[in-house]
Design a protein around this motif. Structure first.
Motif, short mmCIF file in Angstrom:
data_model
loop_
_atom_site.label_atom_id
_atom_site.label_comp_id
_atom_site.label_asym_id
_atom_site.label_seq_id
_atom_site.Cartn_x
_atom_site.Cartn_y
_atom_site.Cartn_z
N SER A 53 0.83 -1.20 0.00
CA SER A 53 0.00 0.00 0.00
C SER A 53 0.87 1.26 0.00
CB SER A 53 -0.93 0.01 1.21
OG SER A 53 -0.19 -0.09 2.41
N GLU A 54 0.32 2.32 -0.56
CA GLU A 54 1.00 3.61 -0.61
C GLU A 54 1.00 4.27 0.78
OE1 GLU A 54 2.64 4.94 -3.06
OE2 GLU A 54 2.19 3.34 -4.48
N PRO A 55 1.92 5.19 1.03
CA PRO A 55 1.99 5.83 2.35
C PRO A 55 0.68 6.45 2.81
CG PRO A 55 3.98 6.31 1.10
CD PRO A 55 3.05 5.60 0.16
N PHE A 56 -0.03 7.13 1.91
CA PHE A 56 -1.27 7.80 2.33
C PHE A 56 -2.36 6.78 2.66
CE2 PHE A 56 -2.17 7.03 -2.13
CZ PHE A 56 -3.54 6.75 -2.15
N ALA A 57 -2.20 5.53 2.23
CA ALA A 57 -3.19 4.49 2.48
C ALA A 57 -2.73 3.51 3.55
CB ALA A 57 -3.50 3.74 1.19
N SER A 58 -1.75 3.89 4.33
CA SER A 58 -1.17 2.99 5.33
C SER A 58 -1.33 3.53 6.74
CB SER A 58 0.32 2.75 5.02
OG SER A 58 0.48 2.20 3.72
N SER A 59 -2.38 4.29 6.97
CA SER A 59 -2.59 4.92 8.28
C SER A 59 -3.63 4.17 9.09
CB SER A 59 -3.06 6.37 8.10
OG SER A 59 -2.06 7.14 7.47
N LEU A 60 -3.40 4.10 10.39
CA LEU A 60 -4.42 3.62 11.31
C LEU A 60 -5.43 4.74 11.53
CD1 LEU A 60 -1.99 1.66 11.71
CD2 LEU A 60 -2.72 1.42 14.08
N GLY A 61 -6.59 4.39 12.08
CA GLY A 61 -7.65 5.38 12.23
C GLY A 61 -7.72 5.95 13.62
N SER A 62 -7.85 7.27 13.71
CA SER A 62 -7.97 7.94 14.99
C SER A 62 -8.85 9.18 14.82
CB SER A 62 -6.60 8.35 15.52
OG SER A 62 -6.74 9.17 16.68
N PRO A 63 -9.70 9.50 15.82
CA PRO A 63 -10.47 10.74 15.75
C PRO A 63 -9.62 11.98 15.99
CG PRO A 63 -10.85 9.66 17.83
CD PRO A 63 -10.01 8.72 17.03
N GLN A 64 -8.40 11.79 16.46
CA GLN A 64 -7.52 12.91 16.73
C GLN A 64 -6.61 13.16 15.53
OE1 GLN A 64 -5.36 12.05 20.28
NE2 GLN A 64 -7.16 11.98 21.59
N PRO A 65 -6.31 14.41 15.23
CA PRO A 65 -5.38 14.70 14.13
C PRO A 65 -3.95 14.35 14.49
CG PRO A 65 -5.95 16.72 15.31
CD PRO A 65 -6.81 15.63 15.89
N GLY A 66 -3.12 14.25 13.47
CA GLY A 66 -1.70 14.04 13.70
C GLY A 66 -1.29 12.60 13.91
N MET A 67 -2.17 11.62 13.60
CA MET A 67 -1.86 10.23 13.88
C MET A 67 -1.69 9.38 12.62
SD MET A 67 -1.72 10.35 17.14
CE MET A 67 -1.55 8.62 17.50
N ARG A 68 -1.65 10.01 11.46
CA ARG A 68 -1.48 9.26 10.22
C ARG A 68 -0.02 8.85 10.03
NH1 ARG A 68 -3.80 13.71 6.28
NH2 ARG A 68 -2.27 14.82 7.58
N PHE A 69 0.18 7.87 9.16
CA PHE A 69 1.56 7.45 8.86
C PHE A 69 2.38 8.63 8.34
CE2 PHE A 69 4.78 6.03 5.87
CZ PHE A 69 5.48 5.10 6.63
N THR A 70 1.77 9.42 7.47
CA THR A 70 2.50 10.55 6.89
C THR A 70 2.69 11.69 7.87
OG1 THR A 70 0.37 11.24 5.94
CG2 THR A 70 1.89 10.06 4.49
N ASP A 71 2.01 11.68 9.01
CA ASP A 71 2.31 12.66 10.06
C ASP A 71 3.60 12.29 10.79
OD1 ASP A 71 0.01 14.29 9.69
OD2 ASP A 71 -1.21 12.82 10.78
N LEU A 72 3.79 10.98 10.99
CA LEU A 72 5.03 10.53 11.62
C LEU A 72 6.18 10.56 10.63
CD1 LEU A 72 6.36 9.36 14.18
CD2 LEU A 72 5.78 7.08 13.33
N HIS A 73 5.89 10.29 9.35
CA HIS A 73 6.91 10.26 8.30
C HIS A 73 6.49 11.21 7.16
CE1 HIS A 73 8.92 6.83 10.16
NE2 HIS A 73 7.75 6.24 10.27
#
Length: 419
Positions: A53-73
């Protein structure tokens, strides 16, 4: 250990379990997430693997902002494959930030779920603790559903194994290893076997090996109009619908849903793997399994080509990279009586629009939900939708306690840490 009570128990701490826990954490409910975060991804995937999967499609789900894969990387771009260890690290960072766990829960496993008295569920852990839960989310991932073809079933594990059984492929160095399958798992396993010094031989039923195209980081307006929008499952208008609106898939006829799951993203190798599948890997296409016979030093595998010609090949070991099939009967953590009460179709649970099974208060997330919500449930990208739906339904069913001053202070502190 004495019994305890909780509003919700989540069985599993992979992407779907962690995402559901994150959606529930700030609403005042008592949530227990059982399992070491990302354990299967660390132990059930081979070293050196990359995500498809691409980076933008590899995130876990959270109601809070800043928790996506691309936020960490933030530097990760489209077309840059994600190493397995990087994704596992992201999942554990997510767990540490968004899913507080009791120390004992990290080391425990759910070993039994049964109907509670008078209501709810009794969840027994490997530690001996039994939790009285008002709701349970089964988020056990793909591991329990590993599929081995009938022709190989029953063979001893030293001769036949599933691709998910191996973290370190170096143990096959110098050996003749058959790899069954034509998808990314089979092709990458074969390449990693070759890297480890084995002699892999891919056997595929498909007439030829297919490869995904290189994704374009920037697309012209014409390409977007003709090719369709980009989504977590790729490009295309229908693909976007299956990826971004899985709630609509549930309303399609059952036969259509099954076809969509089967045909969306069919077996193919990632573009970045193509050059690595070189002369070290033997590939035989257009061959189906017919029979396997155990021998003293391995097994003889009989395959049949499209013309009906039979070929016997000897291997020291065979790895079945043949995917995963959801089947409630394979979930040993469900008590037999409870398993018998769950309505199923072709082995998978029949789920409501909120991922609830026919037994109220019991939810299934991840691969088990794919026959109901479509192919995105086979991928990390579906975790946010599933978690949001499940959490919303649980919150409606279970009255939230009035927040205390200590809880409000904790929420404010968490909000401040994400600014």
């Amino acid at each position: 250990m004495s019994d305890s009570a909780s509003d919700v128990v989540i069985a599993g701490a992979g992407p779907y379990g962690l995402s559901t826990a994150a959606h529930l954490q700030n609403v005042g409910l008592d949530v227990r997430t059982i399992g070491e975060p990302m354990r299967f991804w660390e132990t059930g995937m081979p070293e050196g693997m990359f995500l498809k999967s691409e980076p933008f499609a590899s995130s876990l789900g959270s109601p809070q902002p800043g928790m996506r894969f691309t936020d960490l990387h933030p530097g990760w771009r489209i077309g840059q494959p994600i190493p397995l260890d990087t994704f596992v690290g992201y999942g554990r960072w997510f767990a540490a930030e968004a899913v507080p766990q009791r120390p004992d829960d990290r080391d425990a496993q759910v070993v039994n779920i049964e109907r509670g008295r008078p209501a709810g569920y009794a969840v027994t852990l490997s530690t001996g603790e039994t939790i009285a839960a008002r709701a349970v989310v089964v988020a056990v991932g793909i591991g329990p559903f590993a599929h081995i073809p009938d022709e190989l079933a029953g063979m001893p594990s030293w001769l036949v194994s599933h691709s998910s059984a191996h973290r370190d492929l170096a143990l096959f160095a110098g050996k003749e290893v058959g790899v069954i399958g034509a998808g990314q798992s089979a092709l990458e396993t074969a390449v990693l076997l070759a890297d480890a010094g084995a002699r892999p031989h891919v056997i595929a039923r498909r007439p030829e090996i297919d490869w995904n195209t290189v994704p374009a980081e920037r697309r012209s307006l014409r390409d977007r109009l003709l090719g369709g929008p980009r989504s977590g499952l790729g490009t295309g208008y229908r693909t976007w619908l299956w990826a971004e609106r899985p709630g609509l898939v549930r309303y399609l006829p059952e036969g259509t849903r099954r076809r969509i799951v089967r045909e969306t993203l069919p077996p193919a190798g990632s573009w970045w793997l193509r050059d690595r599948l070189d002369e070290r890997v033997r590939v035989s296409t257009g061959r189906r399994l017919a029979k396997a016979v155990e021998q003293e030093d391995g097994l003889a595998l009989t395959t049949v080509d499209r013309g009906g010609r039979r070929l016997v090949t000897e291997f020291e070991h065979v790895i079945a990279a043949t995917g995963y099939v959801p089947d409630v009967t394979r979930l040993g953590l469900l008590a037999p009586d409870l398993r018998g009460r769950i309505a199923t179709r072709f082995g998978a649970p029949v789920l409501s629009r909120d991922f609830e099974a026919s037994t109220p208060g019991l939810y299934f997330a991840g691969l088990a939900a794919a026959p109901t919500f479509g192919p995105v449930m086979r991928f990390v990208h579906g975790a946010d939708f599933a978690a949001g739906r499940i959490a919303h339904h649980i919150i409606r069913r279970i009255p939230r306690p009035r927040p205390t001053a200590a809880h409000l202070a904790g929420v404010l502190e968490t909000d401040a840490s994400h600014r």
